[in-house]
Structures are given as structure tokens and as C-alpha cells.
Design a protein around this motif. Structure first.
Motif, PDB file in Angstrom:
ATOM      1  N   TYR A   1       0.828  -1.218   0.000  1.00  0.00           N
ATOM      2  CA  TYR A   1       0.000   0.000   0.000  1.00  0.00           C
ATOM      3  C   TYR A   1       0.857   1.260   0.000  1.00  0.00           C
ATOM      4  O   TYR A   1       0.507   2.259  -0.644  1.00  0.00           O
ATOM      5  CB  TYR A   1      -0.952  -0.010   1.190  1.00  0.00           C
ATOM      6  CG  TYR A   1      -2.103  -0.973   1.023  1.00  0.00           C
ATOM      7  CD1 TYR A   1      -3.066  -0.777   0.041  1.00  0.00           C
ATOM      8  CD2 TYR A   1      -2.236  -2.095   1.845  1.00  0.00           C
ATOM      9  CE1 TYR A   1      -4.118  -1.665  -0.125  1.00  0.00           C
ATOM     10  CE2 TYR A   1      -3.283  -2.982   1.683  1.00  0.00           C
ATOM     11  CZ  TYR A   1      -4.219  -2.774   0.699  1.00  0.00           C
ATOM     12  OH  TYR A   1      -5.259  -3.653   0.532  1.00  0.00           O
TER      13      TYR A   1
ATOM     14  N   CYS B   1      -0.476   3.184  -3.342  1.00  0.00           N
ATOM     15  CA  CYS B   1      -1.485   4.236  -3.152  1.00  0.00           C
ATOM     16  C   CYS B   1      -1.123   5.564  -3.820  1.00  0.00           C
ATOM     17  O   CYS B   1      -2.008   6.210  -4.399  1.00  0.00           O
ATOM     18  CB  CYS B   1      -1.767   4.436  -1.670  1.00  0.00           C
ATOM     19  SG  CYS B   1      -2.843   3.154  -0.964  1.00  0.00           S
TER      20      CYS B   1
ATOM     21  N   VAL C   1     -10.446   0.993  -2.864  1.00  0.00           N
ATOM     22  CA  VAL C   1      -9.489  -0.092  -2.617  1.00  0.00           C
ATOM     23  C   VAL C   1     -10.128  -1.130  -1.701  1.00  0.00           C
ATOM     24  O   VAL C   1     -10.685  -0.792  -0.649  1.00  0.00           O
ATOM     25  CB  VAL C   1      -8.193   0.436  -1.985  1.00  0.00           C
ATOM     26  CG1 VAL C   1      -7.208  -0.700  -1.762  1.00  0.00           C
ATOM     27  CG2 VAL C   1      -7.567   1.513  -2.860  1.00  0.00           C
ATOM     28  N   CYS C   2     -10.051  -2.385  -2.112  1.00  0.00           N
ATOM     29  CA  CYS C   2     -10.564  -3.490  -1.302  1.00  0.00           C
ATOM     30  C   CYS C   2      -9.448  -4.479  -1.009  1.00  0.00           C
ATOM     31  O   CYS C   2      -8.625  -4.758  -1.881  1.00  0.00           O
ATOM     32  CB  CYS C   2     -11.678  -4.242  -2.042  1.00  0.00           C
ATOM     33  SG  CYS C   2     -13.161  -3.286  -2.355  1.00  0.00           S
ATOM     34  N   THR C   3      -9.433  -5.012   0.182  1.00  0.00           N
ATOM     35  CA  THR C   3      -8.548  -6.126   0.484  1.00  0.00           C
ATOM     36  C   THR C   3      -9.359  -7.416   0.408  1.00  0.00           C
ATOM     37  O   THR C   3     -10.507  -7.475   0.866  1.00  0.00           O
ATOM     38  CB  THR C   3      -7.892  -5.995   1.870  1.00  0.00           C
ATOM     39  OG1 THR C   3      -7.068  -7.163   2.101  1.00  0.00           O
ATOM     40  CG2 THR C   3      -8.908  -5.882   2.993  1.00  0.00           C
TER      41      THR C   3
ATOM     42  N   PRO D   1     -10.186  -5.198   7.933  1.00  0.00           N
ATOM     43  CA  PRO D   1      -9.809  -3.997   7.182  1.00  0.00           C
ATOM     44  C   PRO D   1      -9.326  -2.861   8.082  1.00  0.00           C
ATOM     45  O   PRO D   1      -8.482  -2.067   7.679  1.00  0.00           O
ATOM     46  CB  PRO D   1     -11.093  -3.629   6.429  1.00  0.00           C
ATOM     47  CG  PRO D   1     -12.195  -4.362   7.109  1.00  0.00           C
ATOM     48  CD  PRO D   1     -11.575  -5.599   7.683  1.00  0.00           C
TER      49      PRO D   1
ATOM     50  N   VAL E   1      -6.251  -0.448   7.106  1.00  0.00           N
ATOM     51  CA  VAL E   1      -6.617   0.852   6.547  1.00  0.00           C
ATOM     52  C   VAL E   1      -5.562   1.926   6.809  1.00  0.00           C
ATOM     53  O   VAL E   1      -5.362   2.843   5.993  1.00  0.00           O
ATOM     54  CB  VAL E   1      -8.003   1.308   7.071  1.00  0.00           C
ATOM     55  CG1 VAL E   1      -7.963   1.563   8.579  1.00  0.00           C
ATOM     56  CG2 VAL E   1      -8.489   2.548   6.331  1.00  0.00           C
TER      57      VAL E   1
ATOM     58  N   THR F   1      -3.142   2.856   4.077  1.00  0.00           N
ATOM     59  CA  THR F   1      -3.637   3.493   2.862  1.00  0.00           C
ATOM     60  C   THR F   1      -3.760   5.004   3.058  1.00  0.00           C
ATOM     61  O   THR F   1      -3.622   5.514   4.174  1.00  0.00           O
ATOM     62  CB  THR F   1      -5.012   2.940   2.472  1.00  0.00           C
ATOM     63  OG1 THR F   1      -6.022   3.516   3.306  1.00  0.00           O
ATOM     64  CG2 THR F   1      -5.056   1.417   2.620  1.00  0.00           C
TER      65      THR F   1
ATOM     66  N   LYS G   1     -12.531   5.168   1.394  1.00  0.00           N
ATOM     67  CA  LYS G   1     -12.712   4.323   0.209  1.00  0.00           C
ATOM     68  C   LYS G   1     -12.000   2.985   0.372  1.00  0.00           C
ATOM     69  O   LYS G   1     -11.611   2.355  -0.616  1.00  0.00           O
ATOM     70  CB  LYS G   1     -12.184   5.048  -1.043  1.00  0.00           C
ATOM     71  CG  LYS G   1     -12.938   6.322  -1.397  1.00  0.00           C
ATOM     72  CD  LYS G   1     -12.416   6.926  -2.702  1.00  0.00           C
ATOM     73  CE  LYS G   1     -13.164   8.191  -3.062  1.00  0.00           C
ATOM     74  NZ  LYS G   1     -12.837   9.304  -2.125  1.00  0.00           N
ATOM     75  N   PHE G   2     -11.853   2.530   1.604  1.00  0.00           N
ATOM     76  CA  PHE G   2     -11.172   1.259   1.854  1.00  0.00           C
ATOM     77  C   PHE G   2     -12.094   0.311   2.608  1.00  0.00           C
ATOM     78  O   PHE G   2     -12.712   0.688   3.623  1.00  0.00           O
ATOM     79  CB  PHE G   2      -9.893   1.473   2.663  1.00  0.00           C
ATOM     80  CG  PHE G   2      -9.130   0.190   2.886  1.00  0.00           C
ATOM     81  CD1 PHE G   2      -8.336  -0.340   1.888  1.00  0.00           C
ATOM     82  CD2 PHE G   2      -9.229  -0.490   4.084  1.00  0.00           C
ATOM     83  CE1 PHE G   2      -7.649  -1.531   2.076  1.00  0.00           C
ATOM     84  CE2 PHE G   2      -8.549  -1.673   4.293  1.00  0.00           C
ATOM     85  CZ  PHE G   2      -7.750  -2.196   3.284  1.00  0.00           C
TER      86      PHE G   2
ATOM     87  N   THR H   1     -15.226   3.625   6.355  1.00  0.00           N
ATOM     88  CA  THR H   1     -15.718   3.367   4.998  1.00  0.00           C
ATOM     89  C   THR H   1     -16.992   4.164   4.732  1.00  0.00           C
ATOM     90  O   THR H   1     -17.941   4.124   5.514  1.00  0.00           O
ATOM     91  CB  THR H   1     -16.020   1.875   4.792  1.00  0.00           C
ATOM     92  OG1 THR H   1     -14.861   1.099   5.100  1.00  0.00           O
ATOM     93  CG2 THR H   1     -16.442   1.596   3.354  1.00  0.00           C
TER      94      THR H   1
END
Length: 312
Positions: free
Chosen positions: A127, A131, A140-142, A149, A153, A156, A161-162, A185
């Protein structure tokens, strides 16, 4: 949020599946990989999936039981439509771009799905590098199997937006997508990911709060750990443990067949994260040692041609 360009970071067992399924459903897909060697290792995975998609669709012409929910909306598909879908598989697979350039992979992505190793330090390094190349709009998704998350996070630059987006293996058939946010989020990002999951033929499963392992792995990981402990403690061999589960429950696969699909490296990373894994006399230590013996022998699962079982 309109998602069209998707970058999958990692071309392993699930990364390759996510990439092909997204391309098959019409998205512009790039796979980011660490090196040219990683690119070469990813190509056979995509080719294997191409064959599975095409043979599954071909079988559907004469056998409705071959239907996979992620490939068509129903089992009742005319033969000419199936031929179109088979051609669509080739178009999708050929369209996927593979690169180790951060800028090429991320500079115009609408959605990034991180599917790299289940190791926090590796995710942090990824990241930090990736990023800065992403536009502000990028979600962004894990795809982490067990990590929250909220534990990621901070690595990032876009907490709103995660979130997490987790798929089951064989996603063309087991078409679930678990969507799990973290406290920062935004509702807009969350719903955009839900809509994306639906657009690639998945059934979105929306979690109301963070849970290590989401829904599926909260049930699956303890089950697999129990089977691994039976083997590591010498209680029974692989085949006997699998038979006990399959014959006793009617399940089509035993735990070690499932582990071969998941990949032994992923299973090892999960157990190695346990504090007890450093103690060779603990259950976690014994499981880690057992898995590592297979991995060191190149027996990492289905994609390697051998794990606990051999595959063509």
C-alpha cells in the motif's frame, strides 16, 4: 461511483480467479505482480481457468447439472448462446493485462482489489508503494482471508474508500462476495463495491460489522485447522480424515481437498500468524511444520499439480 477499470494486485489462486471473472463480465482488468517471474507464474493459472470456464460451458449444452451460477444466469441456455459465452471467455482471458509497473497498474484504476499474501508487513509495503499512484476516485478493497480492514486501513491514504471484499474459491461456481467495511468506509464506497460484486455474477453478502474471517472463513478456518491438527498429531492420514468427513456428512470434498484448492501457502500464512506457531510442541507449531514440509517440496496445491493429492 462508476467502476469500469479494475486492477487486481496479486495473481495467486484467488487473484487469478477474480481477474478472469471480472474480465468475463466485461470489465477492463489489469493484474499487478511483483516481478517478471510472478507474471510468468500467473499465466498458467489464467490458462487453467480459461480451460475450466470453456469446458464447463461446453458441458452445459448437454448437462444442466454443469451449470455454474457465476457463468450464466440460469441452466437453460441455448447452444448458440453458450458458443458466444465460450468465445467471451477467450476474449476476456486475452484482454487481461499483466504488469509489475505500479503506475501502469494503478494510475487509472476505478477499483483495486488487493489479493497478496496474508502477511501484514507485505500488505503495508504494497500500500505504501501503490497508493500514491492511484487517482483520488479509486476504491481499494482487500481480499484478506482473516485480517480485519481496520488493521490495514492505516497503510492506505483513503480510509473512506477502503473496505474488504472476500470471495470463495472457484468463484465461477461458489459465487459469493462478502463485503465488509471498517468504521471510516463511506456508504457510497460500500454500495459501489456491492454493485460491482453483483455485476461480476456474485451474490453480495453484506456484513454489518467487522469479523475476522468474515462469514465463510469464520466457519471454514476452524474446520480446516481441526483436520490439520488430526494429521499433525498422527491421529490418521489425509485420505482417512477426508473420508470421515465426506462419508459422515455427505460433503463432496474433505478438508484436505479444500486445502489444496485454497493453497497450502495461504493456509501456512494463516497458522504462522498465531503466536503459538513458534513453539514446535504446540498444535499451531505442528500444523505449521506439516504444511511447510509440503510447501518446501513444491506441493502447494491444485495450481502446482500436487498438494495433499496429485492433480493432472
Amino acid at each position: 461511483m462508476d467502476i469500469q477499470k479494475v486492477t487486481v494486485a496479486g495473481g495467486g489462486v484467488l487473484g487469478s480467479q477474480i481477474a478472469l471473472q471480472s474480465a468475463y463480465k466485461g470489465f477492463d482488468v489489469t493484474i499487478w505482480l511483483r516481478s517478471e517471474g510472478s507474471i510468468e507464474r500467473a499465466k498458467p493459472k489464467l490458462e487453467r481457468l480459461r480451460g475450466i470456464y470453456k469446458s464447463t460451458l461446453e458441458a452445459l449444452k448437454t448437462n444442466p447439472a454443469a451449470w455454474c451460477r457465476g457463468l450464466t444466469d440460469s441452466a437453460d441456455v441455448p447452444a448458440e448462446k453458450i458458443d458466444e459465452l465460450i468465445a467471451q471467455v477467450d476474449t476476456a482471458c486475452d484482454s487481461i493485462k499483466l504488469t509489475c509497473s505500479y503506475d501502469e497498474a494503478f494510475n487509472d484504476a476505478d477499483l483495486v482489489i488487493e489479493a497478496i499474501a496474508e502477511v501484514l508487513t507485505e500488505k503495508e509495503a504494497f500500500y505504501a508503494e501503490a497508493c500514491p499512484h492511484m487517482p483520488e476516485r479509486t476504491i481499494v478493497c482487500t481480499n484478506s482471508s482473516t485480517l480485519l480492514p481496520s488493521a490495514i486501513v492505516g497503510y492506505t491514504d483513503r480510509p473512506d474508500k477502503f473496505l474488504a471484499l472476500h470471495f470463495a474459491n472457484n468463484i465461477w461456481q461458489n459465487n459469493t462476495a462478502e463485503v465488509m467495511g471498517q468504521p471510516a468506509t463511506s456508504p457510497e464506497a460500500y454500495q459501489a463495491v456491492v454493485q460491482f460484486a453483483r455485476a461480476i455474477g456474485m451474490i453480495p453478502l453484506e456484513l454489518k460489522k467487522e469479523q475476522p474471517g468474515y462469514l465463510l472463513n469464520s466457519m471454514l478456518v476452524p474446520f480446516l485447522n481441526s483436520a490439520e491438527a488430526l494429521l499433525a498429531n498422527g491421529v490418521a492420514d489425509v485420505e482417512t480424515i477426508d473420508k470421515a468427513w465426506m462419508l459422515g456428512t455427505g460433503a463432496p470434498l474433505g478438508p484436505f481437498r479444500i486445502l489444496d484448492i485454497v493453497g497450502l501457502t495461504t493456509a501456512y500464512n494463516i497458522v504462522a500468524a498465531s503466536p503459538d506457531a513458534a513453539n514446535p510442541d504446540s498444535i499451531a507449531g505442528k500444523i505449521a511444520a506439516t504444511l511447510k514440509s509440503y510447501i518446501d517440496a513444491g506441493k502447494t496445491g491444485v495450481n502446482a499439480g500436487e498438494g495433499f493429492y496429485k492433480y493432472n
